[in-house]
Structures are given as C-alpha cells and as structure tokens.
Design a protein around this motif. Structure first.
Motif, PDB file in Angstrom:
ATOM      1  N   SER A 460      72.868 -32.137 -24.014  1.00 16.28           N
ATOM      2  CA  SER A 460      72.062 -32.603 -25.155  1.00 16.28           C
ATOM      3  C   SER A 460      72.799 -32.437 -26.482  1.00 16.28           C
ATOM      4  O   SER A 460      72.306 -31.793 -27.421  1.00 16.28           O
ATOM      5  N   PRO A 461      74.008 -32.992 -26.615  1.00 18.09           N
ATOM      6  CA  PRO A 461      74.722 -32.864 -27.895  1.00 18.09           C
ATOM      7  C   PRO A 461      74.055 -33.698 -28.983  1.00 18.09           C
ATOM      8  O   PRO A 461      73.541 -34.793 -28.735  1.00 18.09           O
ATOM      9  N   GLU A 462      74.063 -33.196 -30.192  1.00 18.64           N
ATOM     10  CA  GLU A 462      73.517 -33.921 -31.343  1.00 18.64           C
ATOM     11  C   GLU A 462      74.206 -33.449 -32.620  1.00 18.64           C
ATOM     12  O   GLU A 462      74.694 -32.317 -32.705  1.00 18.64           O
ATOM     13  N   ARG A 463      74.201 -34.348 -33.602  1.00 20.14           N
ATOM     14  CA  ARG A 463      74.792 -34.024 -34.893  1.00 20.14           C
ATOM     15  C   ARG A 463      73.683 -33.642 -35.862  1.00 20.14           C
ATOM     16  O   ARG A 463      72.701 -34.379 -36.030  1.00 20.14           O
ATOM     17  N   THR A 464      73.879 -32.483 -36.490  1.00 25.57           N
ATOM     18  CA  THR A 464      72.882 -31.956 -37.417  1.00 25.57           C
ATOM     19  C   THR A 464      73.490 -31.850 -38.810  1.00 25.57           C
ATOM     20  O   THR A 464      74.718 -31.682 -38.952  1.00 25.57           O
ATOM     21  N   PRO A 465      72.676 -31.942 -39.865  1.00 30.59           N
ATOM     22  CA  PRO A 465      73.212 -31.900 -41.235  1.00 30.59           C
ATOM     23  C   PRO A 465      73.751 -30.518 -41.589  1.00 30.59           C
ATOM     24  O   PRO A 465      73.331 -29.497 -41.038  1.00 30.59           O
ATOM     25  N   GLY A 466      74.704 -30.536 -42.507  1.00 30.93           N
ATOM     26  CA  GLY A 466      75.297 -29.291 -42.975  1.00 30.93           C
ATOM     27  C   GLY A 466      75.997 -29.492 -44.300  1.00 30.93           C
ATOM     28  O   GLY A 466      75.977 -30.585 -44.885  1.00 30.93           O
ATOM     29  N   VAL A 467      76.637 -28.430 -44.780  1.00 30.43           N
ATOM     30  CA  VAL A 467      77.315 -28.445 -46.072  1.00 30.43           C
ATOM     31  C   VAL A 467      78.762 -28.018 -45.870  1.00 30.43           C
ATOM     32  O   VAL A 467      79.029 -26.933 -45.327  1.00 30.43           O
ATOM     33  N   PHE A 468      79.673 -28.874 -46.294  1.00 31.99           N
ATOM     34  CA  PHE A 468      81.092 -28.547 -46.293  1.00 31.99           C
ATOM     35  C   PHE A 468      81.430 -27.931 -47.645  1.00 31.99           C
ATOM     36  O   PHE A 468      81.192 -28.541 -48.690  1.00 31.99           O
ATOM     37  N   VAL A 469      82.007 -26.723 -47.630  1.00 32.60           N
ATOM     38  CA  VAL A 469      82.323 -25.987 -48.851  1.00 32.60           C
ATOM     39  C   VAL A 469      83.833 -25.797 -48.923  1.00 32.60           C
ATOM     40  O   VAL A 469      84.428 -25.149 -48.052  1.00 32.60           O
ATOM     41  N   LEU A 470      84.461 -26.361 -49.951  1.00 31.83           N
ATOM     42  CA  LEU A 470      85.896 -26.201 -50.148  1.00 31.83           C
ATOM     43  C   LEU A 470      86.140 -25.045 -51.116  1.00 31.83           C
ATOM     44  O   LEU A 470      85.748 -25.099 -52.283  1.00 31.83           O
TER      45      LEU A 470
END
Length: 519
Positions: A460-470
């Motif tokens: 059950s793979p799925e893409r979930t929202p997130g935050v990329f922090v540089l």
C-alpha cells in the motif's frame, strides 16, 4: 677439458697481464699461438680486446679439434655473457623508469577518502600499469542486490590491487559523522593472464573467490571458501559482531522491541548473501548551474531503520531523492522524497512554527494549489491535442502562451534563488519526532514536497505531503506530516572516481532501472 676453456676468458677480461706465466697451463694452444706477444702486450698495456682477437684467430687455425671446440665454447660464452649483460642493464633501466612513472601517477591521482587519507589509484593509472586489464570495467559505483536493503560499493585501484569497498553509513543517529567502509573483495594486478581474486568477507583474512562479468553494467562475486565467514562461537557470535559493526551497540542497549525485530530481520536476510552477490552500476547525478545545491549522495535518518543512503538529483522543476540503501518498508531504488521547486513555502514566525497545526495548514493549502494546477495542466494538454487536429493558424497564440509561461517560470526560479541566499529561524513543531536533536536552527528556504510511505514489504505505498527544508549546501531535512517525523540528511563527502554519468539520458535510464528492480 672444459674447465680451462671457462677459465681462459675470465683472465682475458683483466687488463693486459705483465708476465706470460699467468696463462701457463691454462690454455697451451693459446700460449703457443701468441707466445712472446703476450709479454709485449703486457708491457704495452694493451686492452683485453686485443688478446681476445689474437686468441680466437690462431686457436681455430693451428690447434687441434679439442682446441677448436674450446674456442667455439669461448665464443658462445662471450656471446651469452654479452647478451645477459645487456638484458640485465636495460631491464634495470626500464624498471626504474616504470617506478618513476607509477610514482608520478600516484602523486597526481590521489584518492583522499573521508574517513582516512588513503592514496588510491584511478582508472587512468590502471590502464597505464596493467595494459588494459580485463577487470578495468568494474571500476566505479555499484549497488549490490541484497533485497530491500541495497548498498553502496566503490571499486577502485589501491596499490597493486583492485579492491571493492562497501560503504556503510555512520552509526545511528550521528548523521554528520564520516562514512565507514570495509573491503569485500580484491583482485591482484600482478598476474597478466589469470588474475587472482580473493574474498575479503569475514574475519579470517583473504581467501579464494571468483568474479564474473555478466554484462557491461553488471557483475557478480562468489566466495569459494565460505567456511572463512563462520565464527567459532556460531551464529550468536556472528550476530553480536555484526551488531557492533552495523549499529555500534549491543542488543541489550536497544530497548525498542520493534527496532530489535528489524535488526534481527536484517541480519538474517543479509547473511544469506555472504557467499554470492550481484552488483549493478550506478552513476552520480549530473549537475547544472541552475541546481539549488550540488546534487550527490546523502546519508539520512529513517526512524527505527537507522541511517540510509539517498541520492539527490535535480530534474527541472523537481528534485528527487532516490534510496541507494533501503528497508523492508521502502526498499532501495525507490524514490523516497520528491520536492516541488516551483512551490516554495513561507514558514510562519518562530512562535507559530512550533504549532504543528499551523504548519500543517500551510502545507495542505499548497497541496490543494498543486492539485488544481495539475488539473489545469491536463486540460491544457487536451486542448492542445484538439488544436493540433485543426488548422495551423491557431498554433501561433499557443506558442506565445508557452513562451509566456516559460518567462513566468524563469521569474519564479529567480525569486527562489534570491530567497535561498537569505536565512531564517527554524525549529521543529511540537510533536514531530527526530532521531537527531542536533539539527540546524536556521534554514535558507523551504519547499513543498511529498514523501513515500508504505507498509511492511512495500505494501500500500502512497505519497504524503511534507516540507523540504534546506539548511545549507551540505544538509537538508524533510518533515513527514502524516508520520509526524523529521529526517535529517548530510552530504557524503567522498570524491568517488569513475562514477560520473556519460549523459543525462544514461543517468535517467539508470534511475528507471533500479526503481523497476525494486518494484
């Protein structure tokens, strides 16, 4: 009868003797032939070449058959002695020139590792020294096929060997520590016809192994003496040793039950591959001046799975993080994170940033905006397909809109680069779990992104929202909103040789291949 013939040239090699008695009884035929001339030669201090010239002539004419044979033997002795002298002299000269060449190459092509300053040779030096050695094609970076766990193998020339070094992340959670590495195999370069391959796995020293080059970008290794991998204490001792090397601790130090199960599962799975492994070539990602930071390999924290290796690459408006090492949930080869560089995030002030609900609200708003843009893009594509079927006149306005969109995108990228140059305070929201609390407290810029999550066995793979922090040029992070978890990534600072992709197309094809194998 043969002894005088051997002793005669040794005396003739000396400077002209002063008395004729030095040859008395040594070669009677020679003494009778040259007679008193020998004394005259000694008085005049003529060179030994004159004596030899005088000896070879009369002996062959006036002496008997035995004397003739001795003269023939004398001739062949001088011939082989002269040939041996030339061979010995020039071989030493050639060897000295070869040593000087290899020394200059070693000084020119130094390979400073991250954990130790080892002087390694490169593929160019290998071709000079081994004359197109049959194993030169395995130099570079490879990913071993160890199920979901993967790995990172670097094959280099080290002295008189080709050595395959397996690179391991530092112990969890010290993401900024240097990489660890251990040898898996080595190939002797001295042999020209049949090179000796040795397996370096285990703790009993090198032993017999075999390497088979399957095809251009794939090879396999096999150990012919697997008993060298076993320990006297059995599987328990092997597990304790592996645990200290892999995690830097004992099982009693790990209190989390789920983490203990994951560790034991990895040991059982990976120990099945200690006698035979298949490797597939991987490339470092190509870079361009428009990239946010330099692409490359990073080590990151993944909760109970420990530290894993991720490859960061840029693809226009997108940045992708591909796993080089993985776990039973997200195996190696899968795309763990994807960053949308067209949608930077404006974080709230430091006080409101501690509120997880506030950060979640901002990210979900951007997610909805991205969804609407994707729908509009699909509609535009459908309209373009219909317009292509119509007359060619309406095609001009569409071209103007495309150019306008490109200008807008270029302007957005310019603003992003300006924002990335400045820094702003950063702190993790309350409730977000981090394996490493020693993360930077300032960041350059944040982007909307998605992270891949799945159940055990990649179910059950799925893409979930997130935050990329540089944070800076060598560190970035990712906040997994659904998991309420934070991953910190740090650059692997090892100058890998023979690892650059020949083209962008070759790199993209490599990514597709390792992802398809993982699926």
């Amino acid at each position: 009868m043969f002894t005088p013939a051997v002793r005669t040239p040794l005396l003739l090699l000396l400077p002209a003797p002063s008395t004729p008695w030095m040859l008395h009884g040594v070669c009677p035929g020679l003494e009778q032939s040259i007679g008193g001339d020998l004394g005259t030669a000694g008085k005049c201090h003529q060179s030994w070449l004159v004596c030899v010239r005088g000896a070879l002539g009369p002996c062959g004419v006036t002496a008997g058959a035995g004397q003739a044979l001795r003269c023939v033997g004398l001739f062949f002795f001088f011939f082989f002695f002269f040939f041996f002298f030339l061979w010995y002299f020039f071989e030493d000269v050639f060897a000295q020139n070869r040593r000087e060449l290899l020394l200059s190459l070693r000084q020119e092509f130094r390979y400073p590792g991250e954990a130790s300053q080892k002087q390694l040779w490169t593929g160019k030096e290998l071709c000079c020294d081994s004359m197109l050695h049959r194993y030169r094609h395995i130099l570079g970076l490879w990913q071993p096929d160890i199920g979901p766990y993967g790995g990172l193998l670097n094959v280099v020339v080290d002295g008189l060997f080709i050595i395959g070094w397996m690179y391991l992340p530092p112990h969890d959670p010290h993401v900024d520590d240097p990489m660890r590495f251990k040898p898996l195999f080595r190939i002797h370069l001295m042999e020209r016809k049949c090179a000796t391959v040795e397996c370096m796995y285990g703790h009993k020293g090198p032993h017999n192994g075999h390497i088979q080059i399957v095809k251009k970008d794939e090879f396999s290794t096999k150990c012919n003496q697997t008993d060298h991998h076993r320990m006297s204490g059995g599987r328990q001792e092997e597990f304790r040793t592996w645990l200290r090397e892999e995690w830097g601790r004992t099982l009693e130090d790990i209190f989390h039950e789920h983490m203990q199960e994951l560790i034991l599962m990895k040991f059982i799975y990976t120990s099945q591959y200690d006698n035979c492994l298949t490797y597939r070539r991987i490339y470092l990602p190509p870079s361009s001046p428009e990239d946010l930071i330099q692409p490359g390999l990073f080590k990151g924290t993944y909760g109970s799975h420990g530290l894993e290796i991720v490859m960061l690459s840029f693809h226009g408006k997108k940045a992708k993080g591909t796993k080089i090492t993985g776990d039973p949930n997200i195996p190696a080869g899968q795309q763990t994170v994807e960053i949308d560089l067209a949608h930077p995030l404006q974080l709230p002030d430091i006080e409101n940033l501690r509120d997880f609900s506030e950060l979640s609200r901002i990210v979900l708003e951007v997610q909805e905006q991205v969804r609407r843009e994707e729908q509009e893009r699909e509609q535009q594509q459908e309209e373009q397909e219909h317009s292509q079927q119509a007359a060619s006149q309406p095609a001009s306005p569409l071209g103007g809109e495309g150019a306008e969109g490109e200008e807008t995108t270029a302007g957005a990228e310019g603003k992003t680069q300006d924002k990335a140059s400045a820094s702003q305070p950063f702190v993790l929201p309350m409730g977000v779990i981090s394996r490493n609390e020693d993360y930077p407290r300032t960041c350059r810029i944040c982007f909307y992104g998605t992270g891949l999550i799945a159940g055990h066995g990649f179910t059950s793979p799925e893409r979930t929202p997130g935050v990329f922090v540089l944070f800076d040029d060598d560190r970035f992070g990712f906040i997994w909103l659904e998991l309420k978890s934070f991953s910190l990534y740090s650059r692997i600072k090892v100058p890998f040789q023979n690892a650059q992709a020949p083209s962008r197309e070759a790199f993209d094809e490599m990514l597709k291949n390792i992802q398809s194998l993982a699926t």
